[in-house]
Design an enzyme around this catalytic site. Sequence first.
Site, PDB file in Angstrom:
ATOM      1  N   TYR A 162      29.592   4.559  55.727  1.00 54.41           N
ATOM      2  CA  TYR A 162      29.936   4.117  54.436  1.00 54.41           C
ATOM      3  C   TYR A 162      31.018   5.483  54.732  1.00 54.41           C
ATOM      4  O   TYR A 162      32.297   5.322  53.681  1.00 54.41           O
ATOM      5  CB  TYR A 162      29.136   3.831  53.860  1.00 54.41           C
ATOM      6  CG  TYR A 162      29.340   3.685  52.350  1.00 54.41           C
ATOM      7  CD1 TYR A 162      30.277   3.095  51.566  1.00 54.41           C
ATOM      8  CD2 TYR A 162      28.943   4.497  51.127  1.00 54.41           C
ATOM      9  CE1 TYR A 162      30.420   3.071  50.554  1.00 54.41           C
ATOM     10  CE2 TYR A 162      29.436   4.531  49.648  1.00 54.41           C
ATOM     11  CZ  TYR A 162      29.930   3.983  49.924  1.00 54.41           C
ATOM     12  OH  TYR A 162      30.425   3.928  48.339  1.00 54.41           O
ATOM     13  N   LYS A 166      34.744   6.401  54.138  1.00 54.62           N
ATOM     14  CA  LYS A 166      35.737   6.681  52.332  1.00 54.62           C
ATOM     15  C   LYS A 166      36.646   8.310  52.899  1.00 54.62           C
ATOM     16  O   LYS A 166      36.870   7.882  51.821  1.00 54.62           O
ATOM     17  CB  LYS A 166      34.353   6.675  51.292  1.00 54.62           C
ATOM     18  CG  LYS A 166      33.443   5.153  50.885  1.00 54.62           C
ATOM     19  CD  LYS A 166      34.800   4.755  49.852  1.00 54.62           C
ATOM     20  CE  LYS A 166      34.136   3.551  49.515  1.00 54.62           C
ATOM     21  NZ  LYS A 166      34.889   2.796  48.204  1.00 54.62           N
TER      22      LYS A 166
END
Length: 263
Positions: A162, A166
């Site tokens: 994740y 990002k």
Amino acid sequence: MSSYVITGAARGIGLEFVSQLSVDSSNSIFALVRSKSGATALQNLQRQNITVLEADITDVEALKVAANIVSEATGGKLDYLINNAAIHDHSKTTLDKFPTEDALDQDLLENFRVNTLGTIHTTNTFLPLLRAGTTKKAITISTGGADPDFNAKTGSAGQVGYMISKAALNMAVAKFAAALKREGFVFLSISPGLVDTATTERTAQESAEYKAFTQALAKIASPNFSGPLTPQESVKMMLEVIYRWTVEETGAFVSHYGNKEWL
Ligand SMILES: NC(=O)c1ccc[n+]([C@@H]2O[C@H](COP(=O)([O-])OP(=O)(O)OC[C@H]3O[C@@H](n4cnc5c(N)ncnc54)[C@H](OP(=O)(O)O)[C@@H]3O)[C@@H](O)[C@H]2O)c1
């Protein structure tokens, strides 16, 4: 009157963007969801200025169909794209502890496919409409967890796919900004803060873990942090930053305060 496309609009922060922006009946809101039938809370808003469209952000053909529908409704223009959709798991597995190399690859590739590539394809698909508009704002919802300095401060070693996806997304936003600044585009990566978007009641154990997590953050975070924000609070703060952001500052990565204060 402004037009907005918001991805991941079925729940959480995306739903709240739709809810707040559609209060002004002169705005046109295009809410992109993976499944219309699963978007009950969104459908329940029942506002005339909301158009719900189905598009998975990893499906470029579906994005193009959605963009055509938006184009027909707005005369080929769009003012704001809000790239909100993302997958997010709370895995505590650290980069050195995946059971196999394949499991590590799968985790990182799936997060990159959705969060980074999906958002890049969404941006490219709606770029012609933004170009034809006057506002030209492409906003991407990021996370303070993608700031290496903040990560060093928190000592967060998990959620690897994740946060890496990002961080890559922040660079994609910077690259879009560099390519399109001369045309007057405003690209911005913005973190919403820590926002409680849970849609189901937490178990006792989950509640205890979430409380411990926020208390740990409170110890190391800015003095302003007094616990998670509601989606309403976070979206209100982000919209203030989004509206004031200018082309001179395009490509930045900031928090809901408009600076590097992530919590
Ligand atoms: N909540 C926080 O504290 C926090 C903190 C930092 C950053 N963020 C960022 O803020 C944004 C929204 O977070 P949230 O908490 O509201 O998340 P959420 O409640 O998990 O909602 C995510 C939304 O993205 C959609 N989505 C996931 N994969 C998709 C895909 N492939 N195509 C299209 N839509 C997809 C989901 O669709 P379905 O409804 O169909 O599953 C859902 O509507 C995310 O970018 C997240 O990374 C949140």
